[in-house]
Design an enzyme around this catalytic site. Sequence first.
Site, PDB file in Angstrom:
ATOM      1  N   ASP A   1      86.396  30.264  -2.293  1.00  0.00           N
ATOM      2  CA  ASP A   1      85.331  30.762  -3.235  1.00  0.00           C
ATOM      3  C   ASP A   1      84.650  29.530  -3.700  1.00  0.00           C
ATOM      4  O   ASP A   1      85.348  28.661  -4.264  1.00  0.00           O
ATOM      5  CB  ASP A   1      85.965  31.441  -4.376  1.00  0.00           C
TER       6      ASP A   1
ATOM      7  N   SER B   1      83.750  37.472 -11.557  1.00  0.00           N
ATOM      8  CA  SER B   1      83.123  36.018 -11.880  1.00  0.00           C
ATOM      9  C   SER B   1      83.549  35.667 -13.427  1.00  0.00           C
ATOM     10  O   SER B   1      84.595  36.127 -14.091  1.00  0.00           O
ATOM     11  CB  SER B   1      81.915  36.083 -11.400  1.00  0.00           C
TER      12      SER B   1
ATOM     13  N   HIS C   1      82.345  34.466  -2.707  1.00  0.00           N
ATOM     14  CA  HIS C   1      82.639  34.563  -4.062  1.00  0.00           C
ATOM     15  C   HIS C   1      83.100  35.921  -4.466  1.00  0.00           C
ATOM     16  O   HIS C   1      82.338  37.143  -4.343  1.00  0.00           O
ATOM     17  CB  HIS C   1      81.399  34.435  -5.043  1.00  0.00           C
TER      18      HIS C   1
END
Length: 515
Positions: A456, A229, A484
């Site tokens: 995602d 991320s 994610h």
Amino acid sequence: MRLSRTLRSTGGMLAAAALLVTGCSSDDGDEERQPSHPPSATAPPAAALKRYYEQKLSWHACGPADFECATLKAPLDYRHPDPDEDLSLAVSRKKATGPGRRVGSLLVNPGGPGGSAIGYLHDYAGIGYPAAVRARYDVVALDPRGVAGSEPVKCLTDRQMDAYTQIDQTPDDAAEIRGLVDAYRKFAAGCARHSGRILGHVSTVESARDMDVLRAALGEPNLHYVGASYGTFLGATYADLYPERVGRLVLDGALDPSLSTERVNRDQTAGFQTAFTAFAKDCAKHRDCPLGTGGPDAAADRLSRFFTHLDQHPVPTDDPHRALGESLATTGVIAAMYDESAWAQLRLALHSAMDGDGAPLLQLADLYYERENGRYANLMFANPAINCLDMPPAFHTTSDVRKALPAFRKASPAFGEGMAWASLNCAYWPVPATGSAHQLHAKGAAPILVVGTTRDPATPYPWAKALAAQLDSGTLLTYEGDGHTAYGRGSDCIDTAINTYLLEGTPPSAAKHCS
């Protein structure tokens, strides 16, 4: 559901909860981006930084069994290092277990910004990464400056945070808009009051520089790294600053640093709508689906109407001071979008809330906010502190938000309005941004593996494609699926490709897709 891996909100509070404002500085003379004499493979660090690069870490046992901790010293301001102003940054590691030849140290970061890398190491990476990887790497975590164990940013008390997370983020009139703006101003003032010393020095560029100091302190010639991320932006920033130091970098759930803040937030709004559509299709297969079986559009409409009802009529929870209103309910729903394994929990929580018990949905919101036993971790303070320093605000005035509302509502009928208003947070930040949208190339770096998931919600798949294309040595690995990030989430194909790269240095072909 490991929400510690997730991307978080630009606002410290809002149910738009997953908005991101990150970037890197431009090449237009911004001295914050370029390191002053960054160390290269052949040149020593600048004299002013030599004491940091030559420091020796003193390790001691900590955390779960077989973990070690130490403290890394770093200058508050890399442009003007002053030993009297040094930061103390928390470091931890799990040494390679063997057998096999040790590859080196593998630095990990779970994202955020604001997620504790040490918490991630102790709770997951140090014990849950594939055994073959842990056998040949010392798995290492550094809490970035301003985060968790590294001089954490502080803004509000726990009671103030409880009130902050309940502010109406879809204002219906001028009075509610003033209330939202006032909440942003008070949050920012609290950060300045409690953390003014560090607030102007928690940028991603500075954290990337800290990573290079840690690399040297560990005695490693190159940096091996897995970032998820926001951690992909941190890793890509490092690669752009120190391409000759790049070892094996995995950037999972990638960001596109070339996008404006408004575009990032709008793309992410659409990403959560995509995730909700997938959830709604799955929900309709179950008898207990509280959103009906009329299809994703009907489900989104049902959810929107429920949020509107909560705006005026919050439902009770097991906390007498925190009824479930629209803001907390939206946060709870968005939290479950990060991982499809949470969809069953969300179905039950929505069903319960619609029946008048908001406690299960509040639990999801608390997981997202890292609130436990009435106490908040510092994630929701560090998040805007880093985001608002990395990039200029998406919007500067409430009029800007009103103009953008149609585009955000189009991106997501259920979440768009709240996410648009959450994008106003950085307009009131007490420290001006030092970065701006900019491509990252890392010219001359070793192969870098960029991983993207097609559905995602927090880091839309086009961002991974864009980052892989920007990086001169980027290779894209695609996961056809939900949730994610991809590594360690159940795909043998993904895990095998990443493990092979980490252990052998060989990335997969750019056309490789997994499911």
